[in-house]
Motif scaffolding. Sequence first.
Motif, mmCIF file in Angstrom:
data_model
loop_
_atom_site.group_PDB
_atom_site.id
_atom_site.type_symbol
_atom_site.label_atom_id
_atom_site.label_comp_id
_atom_site.label_asym_id
_atom_site.label_seq_id
_atom_site.Cartn_x
_atom_site.Cartn_y
_atom_site.Cartn_z
ATOM 1 N N MET A 1 0.854 -1.165 0.000
ATOM 2 C CA MET A 1 0.000 0.000 0.000
ATOM 3 C C MET A 1 0.900 1.228 0.000
ATOM 4 O O MET A 1 1.949 1.235 0.615
ATOM 5 N N PHE A 2 0.488 2.271 -0.685
ATOM 6 C CA PHE A 2 1.235 3.519 -0.650
ATOM 7 C C PHE A 2 0.268 4.675 -0.611
ATOM 8 O O PHE A 2 -0.913 4.542 -0.866
ATOM 9 N N ARG A 3 0.782 5.829 -0.290
ATOM 10 C CA ARG A 3 -0.014 7.046 -0.220
ATOM 11 C C ARG A 3 0.509 7.989 -1.295
ATOM 12 O O ARG A 3 1.705 8.118 -1.484
ATOM 13 N N THR A 4 -0.407 8.639 -1.998
ATOM 14 C CA THR A 4 0.032 9.664 -2.932
ATOM 15 C C THR A 4 0.366 10.897 -2.121
ATOM 16 O O THR A 4 -0.313 11.225 -1.155
ATOM 17 N N ALA A 5 1.425 11.573 -2.495
ATOM 18 C CA ALA A 5 1.947 12.646 -1.660
ATOM 19 C C ALA A 5 1.499 14.037 -2.073
ATOM 20 O O ALA A 5 1.481 14.938 -1.263
ATOM 21 N N GLU A 6 1.159 14.217 -3.321
ATOM 22 C CA GLU A 6 0.903 15.563 -3.815
ATOM 23 C C GLU A 6 -0.585 15.861 -3.959
ATOM 24 O O GLU A 6 -1.311 15.108 -4.576
ATOM 25 N N THR A 23 -1.226 -2.172 -3.497
ATOM 26 C CA THR A 23 -0.196 -2.430 -4.499
ATOM 27 C C THR A 23 0.335 -3.850 -4.358
ATOM 28 O O THR A 23 0.152 -4.504 -3.332
ATOM 29 N N GLY A 24 1.014 -4.276 -5.397
ATOM 30 C CA GLY A 24 1.716 -5.556 -5.390
ATOM 31 C C GLY A 24 3.169 -5.331 -5.769
ATOM 32 O O GLY A 24 3.494 -4.369 -6.461
ATOM 33 N N LYS A 25 4.015 -6.206 -5.324
ATOM 34 C CA LYS A 25 5.445 -6.106 -5.629
ATOM 35 C C LYS A 25 5.707 -6.358 -7.111
ATOM 36 O O LYS A 25 4.958 -7.072 -7.767
ATOM 37 N N MET A 30 11.367 -0.729 -5.208
ATOM 38 C CA MET A 30 10.681 0.559 -5.064
ATOM 39 C C MET A 30 9.746 0.877 -6.234
ATOM 40 O O MET A 30 9.328 2.010 -6.410
ATOM 41 N N GLU A 31 9.418 -0.133 -7.045
ATOM 42 C CA GLU A 31 8.364 -0.001 -8.047
ATOM 43 C C GLU A 31 7.273 -1.003 -7.695
ATOM 44 O O GLU A 31 7.568 -2.160 -7.390
ATOM 45 N N VAL A 32 6.028 -0.532 -7.705
ATOM 46 C CA VAL A 32 4.904 -1.377 -7.323
ATOM 47 C C VAL A 32 3.811 -1.288 -8.389
ATOM 48 O O VAL A 32 3.748 -0.332 -9.157
ATOM 49 N N ARG A 51 6.636 4.271 -9.125
ATOM 50 C CA ARG A 51 7.800 4.257 -8.241
ATOM 51 C C ARG A 51 7.381 4.917 -6.933
ATOM 52 O O ARG A 51 6.684 5.930 -6.943
ATOM 53 N N VAL A 52 7.794 4.339 -5.835
ATOM 54 C CA VAL A 52 7.486 4.875 -4.514
ATOM 55 C C VAL A 52 8.787 5.136 -3.763
ATOM 56 O O VAL A 52 9.852 4.665 -4.153
ATOM 57 N N ARG A 53 8.661 5.886 -2.694
ATOM 58 C CA ARG A 53 9.804 6.105 -1.796
ATOM 59 C C ARG A 53 9.306 5.914 -0.373
ATOM 60 O O ARG A 53 8.129 6.091 -0.084
ATOM 61 N N ALA A 54 10.221 5.563 0.487
ATOM 62 C CA ALA A 54 9.856 5.362 1.893
ATOM 63 C C ALA A 54 9.741 6.710 2.588
ATOM 64 O O ALA A 54 10.609 7.567 2.461
ATOM 65 N N ASP A 55 8.662 6.886 3.310
ATOM 66 C CA ASP A 55 8.486 8.048 4.178
ATOM 67 C C ASP A 55 8.602 7.493 5.596
ATOM 68 O O ASP A 55 7.644 6.951 6.143
ATOM 69 N N HIS A 56 9.797 7.617 6.157
ATOM 70 C CA HIS A 56 10.078 7.007 7.452
ATOM 71 C C HIS A 56 9.282 7.663 8.575
ATOM 72 O O HIS A 56 8.923 7.000 9.541
#
Length: 156
Positions: A1-6, A23-25, A30-32, A51-56
Amino acid sequence: MFRTAEADETADWARASSERLWTGKTSVQMEVQVRNTPFYVKGVAFGDIVRVRADHERREFVFEEFVSEAGHSAVRVIIKDDDARDMVDALLRSFECSWEIDATGYLWAIDVPPRVDYASMRTALLGVAEEGKIGIEEGALARTHRDRLGLPESDR
């Protein structure tokens, strides 16, 4: 799962500045692959690779950039007249689309697979919209669907 940032990647009418997507791997780190149809995000549809990035700080992945499309389109319908529900349901079933309905029951996120004659489906949906029964938003149109509609190249 990811969150859109913008915030500018979400629908103009949306009351959300972000949306979580399933999402799936993929084989690329870092691409889902998107595994649901977005309710608010523009430019992304079922099956697309992003492409996603980690938001720690949030402890989640966030959208970085669009990579490639899978040929699906994402269309949203807002039900304005309760009598339209059965009509839209039957229409979507006839085109063999799948969809999700939000918690309010009024916003439908529709996955339009590549094999669907979207030009015909669009004409039918616009007919219902002209009656004032629904609103429509094309969140992401696949190249094949755009080409069949005769639309110019766009960002999706």
